[in-house]
Design an enzyme around this catalytic site. Structure first.
Site, mmCIF file in Angstrom:
data_model
loop_
_atom_site.group_PDB
_atom_site.id
_atom_site.type_symbol
_atom_site.label_atom_id
_atom_site.label_comp_id
_atom_site.label_asym_id
_atom_site.label_seq_id
_atom_site.Cartn_x
_atom_site.Cartn_y
_atom_site.Cartn_z
ATOM 1 N N GLU A 273 53.287 50.321 38.418
ATOM 2 C CA GLU A 273 52.349 49.344 37.868
ATOM 3 C C GLU A 273 53.036 47.993 37.645
ATOM 4 O O GLU A 273 52.430 46.932 37.863
ATOM 5 C CB GLU A 273 51.754 49.862 36.558
ATOM 6 C CG GLU A 273 50.851 51.070 36.728
ATOM 7 C CD GLU A 273 49.691 50.795 37.667
ATOM 8 O OE1 GLU A 273 48.956 49.805 37.449
ATOM 9 O OE2 GLU A 273 49.523 51.563 38.634
ATOM 10 N N TRP A 276 53.179 46.458 41.002
ATOM 11 C CA TRP A 276 51.870 45.899 41.353
ATOM 12 C C TRP A 276 51.737 44.489 40.781
ATOM 13 O O TRP A 276 51.226 43.577 41.447
ATOM 14 C CB TRP A 276 50.740 46.769 40.803
ATOM 15 C CG TRP A 276 50.175 47.765 41.762
ATOM 16 C CD1 TRP A 276 50.342 49.121 41.727
ATOM 17 C CD2 TRP A 276 49.330 47.500 42.889
ATOM 18 N NE1 TRP A 276 49.654 49.705 42.766
ATOM 19 C CE2 TRP A 276 49.019 48.744 43.492
ATOM 20 C CE3 TRP A 276 48.797 46.337 43.447
ATOM 21 C CZ2 TRP A 276 48.215 48.852 44.622
ATOM 22 C CZ3 TRP A 276 47.990 46.438 44.581
ATOM 23 C CH2 TRP A 276 47.706 47.678 45.150
ATOM 24 N N TRP A 304 26.192 37.393 48.626
ATOM 25 C CA TRP A 304 26.010 38.016 47.327
ATOM 26 C C TRP A 304 24.601 37.740 46.810
ATOM 27 O O TRP A 304 23.956 36.771 47.201
ATOM 28 C CB TRP A 304 27.041 37.486 46.331
ATOM 29 C CG TRP A 304 28.470 37.703 46.764
ATOM 30 C CD1 TRP A 304 29.333 36.776 47.239
ATOM 31 C CD2 TRP A 304 29.189 38.944 46.743
ATOM 32 N NE1 TRP A 304 30.550 37.338 47.527
ATOM 33 C CE2 TRP A 304 30.497 38.674 47.232
ATOM 34 C CE3 TRP A 304 28.871 40.242 46.368
ATOM 35 C CZ2 TRP A 304 31.470 39.659 47.340
ATOM 36 C CZ3 TRP A 304 29.839 41.232 46.472
ATOM 37 C CH2 TRP A 304 31.122 40.937 46.949
ATOM 38 N N ASN A 342 42.561 49.668 31.927
ATOM 39 C CA ASN A 342 42.690 49.342 33.338
ATOM 40 C C ASN A 342 41.728 50.137 34.219
ATOM 41 O O ASN A 342 41.134 49.601 35.153
ATOM 42 C CB ASN A 342 44.127 49.571 33.815
ATOM 43 C CG ASN A 342 44.345 49.051 35.222
ATOM 44 O OD1 ASN A 342 44.164 47.873 35.486
ATOM 45 N ND2 ASN A 342 44.717 49.933 36.145
ATOM 46 N N TRP A 360 32.230 38.398 43.121
ATOM 47 C CA TRP A 360 33.394 38.764 42.306
ATOM 48 C C TRP A 360 33.934 37.599 41.491
ATOM 49 O O TRP A 360 34.523 37.793 40.422
ATOM 50 C CB TRP A 360 34.504 39.329 43.189
ATOM 51 C CG TRP A 360 35.021 38.383 44.244
ATOM 52 C CD1 TRP A 360 34.543 38.239 45.504
ATOM 53 C CD2 TRP A 360 36.093 37.439 44.120
ATOM 54 N NE1 TRP A 360 35.249 37.284 46.195
ATOM 55 C CE2 TRP A 360 36.216 36.768 45.367
ATOM 56 C CE3 TRP A 360 36.959 37.099 43.101
ATOM 57 C CZ2 TRP A 360 37.165 35.780 45.599
ATOM 58 C CZ3 TRP A 360 37.922 36.111 43.325
ATOM 59 C CH2 TRP A 360 38.015 35.457 44.561
ATOM 60 N N TRP A 383 40.290 41.837 40.874
ATOM 61 C CA TRP A 383 38.896 41.637 41.240
ATOM 62 C C TRP A 383 38.701 41.684 42.756
ATOM 63 O O TRP A 383 37.735 42.266 43.252
ATOM 64 C CB TRP A 383 38.379 40.315 40.668
ATOM 65 C CG TRP A 383 37.814 40.521 39.302
ATOM 66 C CD1 TRP A 383 38.448 40.360 38.103
ATOM 67 C CD2 TRP A 383 36.490 40.990 39.001
ATOM 68 N NE1 TRP A 383 37.606 40.702 37.068
ATOM 69 C CE2 TRP A 383 36.406 41.082 37.586
ATOM 70 C CE3 TRP A 383 35.392 41.331 39.766
ATOM 71 C CZ2 TRP A 383 35.240 41.500 36.939
ATOM 72 C CZ3 TRP A 383 34.228 41.760 39.122
ATOM 73 C CH2 TRP A 383 34.168 41.846 37.728
#
Length: 468
Positions: A273, A276, A304, A342, A360, A383
């Site tokens: 993590e 990441w 969208w 998360n 988004w 996102w």
């Protein structure tokens, strides 16, 4: 050597601090400062913003720590690109030290500060501090930045393990040089929140270096279970250190050292993590366009949902009124605490983009407003992952089912009951889908959209986009 000035930003600690360490070793007098940058503050929508309160309290602790070592913190309020050159000139320093900041606005700000300092004959010196490896330090075999996480992680770990112990994890020495710290001049103390135009707000997370240290120490007693516990929001499974990492009240080097020193699966997953986080940092540094656009250019063509119905759906999502309990509980957790688990960030983002079909960028901006741990690189990366517009993202044809996610990760509805008390009386069977109950609560909304229908719309939306 003449005096220097250290500008604190995302590094609110007085230990293991690259810029402070370099300045103390090179100069006999070192001033320390922080700027409440009005360019940032004036753009905030809320005068009781939790982040400002968290930073303010962390600065009070930092100032006390520096004073205990003979120094102290100069705190200014104004445009940083004006305050730093003005302060450097007033203090007659020959150099300003800071740690790298990788966000586009910060890069532009630092370039302007450097140019103005140069005009004054003052040096600008900046160092890597908030990541282990930055920008283009980890590259593919062809010399390009990585866009897929797994090979990036392998290269990251290989680079870290080139020598034992790894120089990348060495702490920057500060304590042995603190006799060089200089006291702030009169009138440069920490202003109150009211003086900078804000009001205090309650913080569920203890700020400052001590808060970060206590969280880390407690987490390390259960890190071995992280891999099994991290996905369940009703239990204490994660570290809760993200806001401290964002503000630098903990050092990334100490966190990685703690992870690599432990052999448990939980420690290794937690290290992943942290990697990441650096993956998204280097992605932003090498692809600044992701701030405004999809990482995959073809995904900018996605159509969208728009119009009054989409606006109503978005507002209901913001306020936790979608009719899907886990999504609504996640949104209310964010609004009430400034934090969202998360796993729930992925569920919530997937619901907005894949069920409601909403851009988004609207969700990203909403999280940016409310998250105490808001970090542009991580927020944008997360996102775009959920929306399937980013690099190494969730494939667009994989769509979270909010009820399935609820039953899997909050099976007894403990988390839902905490944030949706109107559903507390429902059984474990129906709390994930109240509309299936023979007597659904009258004070909780019915689902704003049917997931099965929404899923088909999303598949069609992405198929059309791919065919263009």
């Amino acid at each position: 050597m003449p005096a220097a000035l250290v500008w604190f930003r995302r590094d609110l600690r007085e230990y293991d601090h690259a810029a402070l360490s370099h300045a103390l070793q090179a100069h006999r007098r070192v001033f320390c400062c922080f700027v409440f940058d009005t360019t940032i503050l004036d753009a905030l929508q809320d005068r009781d913003d939790r982040r400002v309160s968290f930073i303010h309290a962390s600065l009070a602790e930092l100032d006390a720590a520096l004073r205990a070592r003979g120094g102290g913190l100069i705190v200014c309020h104004g445009r940083a690109d004006e305050e730093i050159p003005r302060l450097a000139d007033a203090l007659k320093v020959v150099a300003v030290y800071a740690n790298h900041d990788y966000e586009p606005a910060a890069i532009r700000r630092d370039a302007l500060v450097e140019a103005r300092l140069r005009e004054q004959g003052i040096a600008w010196r900046s160092f890597k501090d908030q990541v282990i490896f930055e920008r283009r330090e980890i590259l593919t075999g062809s010399g390009k930045p990585f866009t897929v996480f797994t090979p990036y992680k392998r290269a990251w770990l290989a680079r870290l393990g080139q020598s034992r112990p790894s120089p990348a994890l060495f702490a920057w020495p500060v304590a042995e040089f603190t006799e060089h710290l200089a006291r702030p001049p009169e009138g440069y103390g920490l202003p109150s929140l009211a003086q900078i135009g804000f009001t205090a707000t309650s913080l569920l997370l203890e700020p400052g270096m001590q808060g970060g240290a206590r969280l880390l120490a407690e987490f390390l007693t259960r890190i071995q279970h992280y891999d099994q516990a991290r996905d369940f929001p009703s239990i204490k499974g994660v570290s809760y250190l993200s806001a401290h990492l964002r503000c630098g009240t903990v050092s990334i080097r100490e966190l990685v050292r703690a992870a690599v020193a432990r052999s448990s699966e939980g420690a290794q997953i937690w290290l992943s993590e942290l990697i990441w986080r650096e993956f998204y940092q280097q992605l932003l540094a090498n692809h600044l366009r992701v701030v405004e656009h999809a990482f995959k250019p073809e995904m900018d063509d996605i159509r969208w949902e728009q119009g009054s119905a989409a606006e109503a759906h978005f507002q209901a999502w913001c306020e936790g009124r979608t009719g899907y309990p886990l999504v609504d509980a996640a949104q209310r957790q964010l609004l009430q605490s400034g934090y969202m688990h998360n796993r729930l960030r992925m569920v919530s983002a997937s619901f907005l983009t894949k069920d409601l079909g909403i851009d988004w960028r609207l969700g990203e901006a909403f999280f940016a407003r409310w998250l105490l741990d808001f970090d542009l690189a991580a927020n944008n990366g997360g996102w775009q992952w959920a929306a399937s517009t980013g690099c190494d993202a969730q494939p667009w044809f994989r769509i979270f089912n909010p009820v399935t996610q609820s039953r899997k990760f909050d099976p007894q509805g403990k988390f839902i009951r905490r944030y949706l008390p109107e559903l507390a009386a429902l059984s474990d069977r129906y709390i994930h889908a109240p509309w299936l109950s023979a007597s659904p609560p009258t004070d909780y909304p019915v689902p704003s959209i049917d997931h099965a229908i929404a899923r088909e719309r999303t598949l069609q939306r992405f198929k059309v986009s791919e065919s263009r």
